[in-house]
Design a protein around this motif. Structure first.
Motif, short mmCIF file in Angstrom:
data_model
loop_
_atom_site.label_atom_id
_atom_site.label_comp_id
_atom_site.label_asym_id
_atom_site.label_seq_id
_atom_site.Cartn_x
_atom_site.Cartn_y
_atom_site.Cartn_z
N ILE A 226 125.13 -21.65 -6.22
CA ILE A 226 125.97 -22.73 -5.70
C ILE A 226 125.16 -24.01 -5.46
N LEU A 227 124.00 -23.84 -4.84
CA LEU A 227 123.23 -25.00 -4.41
C LEU A 227 122.16 -25.43 -5.42
N GLY A 228 121.81 -24.52 -6.34
CA GLY A 228 120.72 -24.82 -7.28
C GLY A 228 119.39 -24.40 -6.67
N GLY A 229 118.38 -24.29 -7.54
CA GLY A 229 117.06 -23.92 -7.03
C GLY A 229 116.20 -23.35 -8.15
N ASP A 230 114.99 -22.96 -7.81
CA ASP A 230 114.04 -22.42 -8.80
C ASP A 230 114.01 -20.90 -8.73
N ILE A 231 113.88 -20.27 -9.88
CA ILE A 231 113.73 -18.81 -9.95
C ILE A 231 112.60 -18.49 -10.94
N GLU A 247 125.97 -25.20 -8.80
CA GLU A 247 127.29 -24.75 -9.26
C GLU A 247 127.22 -24.01 -10.60
N THR A 248 126.13 -23.28 -10.80
CA THR A 248 125.99 -22.47 -12.02
C THR A 248 127.01 -21.33 -12.00
N GLN A 249 127.72 -21.16 -13.11
CA GLN A 249 128.76 -20.14 -13.19
C GLN A 249 128.20 -18.82 -13.71
N ASN A 250 128.88 -17.74 -13.34
CA ASN A 250 128.51 -16.42 -13.84
C ASN A 250 128.65 -16.39 -15.36
N GLY A 251 127.64 -15.81 -16.06
CA GLY A 251 127.70 -15.74 -17.52
C GLY A 251 127.09 -16.95 -18.22
N THR A 252 126.58 -17.92 -17.46
CA THR A 252 125.94 -19.09 -18.07
C THR A 252 124.71 -18.64 -18.87
N LYS A 253 124.55 -19.20 -20.06
CA LYS A 253 123.42 -18.84 -20.92
C LYS A 253 122.41 -19.98 -20.98
N VAL A 254 121.15 -19.61 -20.96
CA VAL A 254 120.06 -20.57 -21.07
C VAL A 254 119.14 -20.12 -22.21
N LYS A 255 118.79 -21.06 -23.09
CA LYS A 255 117.95 -20.73 -24.24
C LYS A 255 116.55 -21.32 -24.05
N LEU A 256 115.53 -20.47 -24.16
CA LEU A 256 114.15 -20.93 -24.13
C LEU A 256 113.63 -20.92 -25.57
N LYS A 257 113.47 -22.08 -26.16
CA LYS A 257 113.06 -22.19 -27.56
C LYS A 257 111.64 -21.64 -27.75
N GLY A 258 111.50 -20.81 -28.81
CA GLY A 258 110.18 -20.33 -29.17
C GLY A 258 109.59 -19.29 -28.25
N LYS A 259 110.40 -18.74 -27.33
CA LYS A 259 109.91 -17.72 -26.41
C LYS A 259 110.38 -16.32 -26.81
N GLY A 260 110.95 -16.21 -28.03
CA GLY A 260 111.47 -14.93 -28.48
C GLY A 260 110.42 -14.10 -29.20
N PHE A 261 110.85 -13.38 -30.26
CA PHE A 261 109.98 -12.46 -30.97
C PHE A 261 109.33 -13.15 -32.16
N PRO A 262 108.12 -12.72 -32.55
CA PRO A 262 107.45 -13.34 -33.71
C PRO A 262 108.29 -13.19 -34.98
N VAL A 263 108.26 -14.22 -35.82
CA VAL A 263 108.93 -14.16 -37.12
C VAL A 263 107.99 -13.45 -38.09
N TYR A 264 108.50 -12.43 -38.77
CA TYR A 264 107.70 -11.58 -39.65
C TYR A 264 106.96 -12.40 -40.71
N LYS A 265 105.64 -12.24 -40.73
CA LYS A 265 104.75 -12.88 -41.71
C LYS A 265 104.80 -14.41 -41.68
N LYS A 266 105.20 -14.99 -40.53
CA LYS A 266 105.17 -16.44 -40.37
C LYS A 266 104.39 -16.73 -39.09
N LYS A 267 103.10 -16.87 -39.27
CA LYS A 267 102.19 -17.01 -38.14
C LYS A 267 102.59 -18.19 -37.25
N GLY A 268 102.66 -17.94 -35.95
CA GLY A 268 102.95 -19.01 -35.00
C GLY A 268 104.42 -19.34 -34.83
N GLU A 269 105.31 -18.69 -35.61
CA GLU A 269 106.75 -18.95 -35.47
C GLU A 269 107.41 -17.84 -34.66
#
Length: 300
Positions: A226-231, A247-269
């Motif tokens: 409701i109030l916002g803050g850091d987690i 006022e963040t709603q339930n089910g809100t999605k946040v995307k962190l670019k480049g923080k997922g899984f390595p791309v196969y045979k593409k170093k650094g991606e």
């Protein structure tokens, strides 16, 4: 390659049914299983032979090839293809009046022309002179998801030989890698077969993997929502601090670019890390808290 009598190994005759084969295999496998015969090299060898015999005879197609071609059953398709081509060649020669040069076995001239055999008694031995590629090997390797986040080096033992294998980061579940030349040795100077490894990737994390993207649910308390803050949020590569908007709603999605899984045979991606906020409701409210919520309700 010496002839191995798979029927003799299982103690059955050539007229045995599939049920007979299964029954004989189970009985012998129990008797010679390594767990029941620790440090017994002879039992270990027999167990291996029993498994090999069962793999061939329990497969109707392989059994048919074995019954027809014996020790050369793995190359049955190549042999029959060559025989068919020889038949066509003879038919062509007779049809146009060619006398040709045919040996008693009917194959030598053809194989010599295909594989460069010399015109000598030692080289005129039918399909024994053919150069066949060795049998391919198939294996499965189980790894954890955390193992394939970075390049992984494994030493495998295949057919008694150690193979050092570097597995690229980002390999997929059930992906198959081909290792050229690491199968069965070729016949009569033919090339070695290949090794095909199928990877079974077990997800030992709380994250869900879809391709190169990772997904996770993160609980956010009602007041922060409701109030916002850091987690602080766990990712595959460590914790990160996120700012939750008021006022963040339930089910809100946040995307962190480049923080997922390595791309196969593409170093650094890397793929993306996708967070879904789950708003957690407070429990065991005190009387004061209930009173304050009642006041809020009146204000709304």
């Amino acid at each position: 390659m010496n002839f191995i009598d798979y029927y003799k190994i299982l103690g059955i005759d050539k007229t045995a049914s599939e049920a007979d084969i299964k029954k004989a295999y189970r009985k012998l496998a129990r008797k010679y299983h390594p767990d029941l015969n620790p440090n017994d090299k002879e039992a270990e060898k027999k167990f291996k032979d029993i498994n090999e015999a069962n793999e061939v005879l329990s497969n109707p197609e392989n059994r048919k090839k074995y019954d027809k071609h014996g020790k050369d059953w793995k190359h049955a398709d190549d042999i029959e293809r060559a025989q068919k081509q020889q038949g066509s060649r003879q038919q062509y020669s007779h049809g146009f009046g060619g006398g040709g040069s045919h040996s008693d076995d009917g194959f030598s001239d053809f194989f010599e022309s295909m594989f460069g055999g010399q015109h000598s008694a030692g080289s005129r031995q039918g399909h024994g002179n053919m150069h066949f590629k060795g049998q391919d090997f198939n294996a499965e390797l189980q790894l954890n998801l955390t193992d394939v986040y970075t390049d992984e080096t494994q030493v495998l033992t295949v057919n008694g030989k150690k193979i050092r294998l570097t597995i690229p980061a980002g390999i997929e579940n059930e992906q198959v890698l081909k290792i050229p030349g690491k199968g069965d040795p070729g016949v009569n100077g033919g090339p070695n077969g290949d090794l095909y490894i199928k990877f079974n990737i077990v997800n030992n994390t709380k994250f869900k993997r879809y391709g190169n993207n990772l997904h996770t649910d993160v609980e956010v308390d009602l007041y922060t929502a409701i109030l916002g803050g850091d987690i602080m949020v766990d990712t595959f590569s460590g914790k990160v601090k996120l700012k939750v908007a008021p006022e963040t709603q339930n089910g809100t999605k946040v995307k962190l670019k480049g923080k997922g899984f390595p791309v196969y045979k593409k170093k650094g991606e890397f793929g993306d890390f996708i967070i879904t906020y789950q708003i957690s409701m407070p429990k065991n409210l005190s009387d004061k808290e209930k009173e304050l919520f009642s006041e809020l309700k009146k204000l709304r």
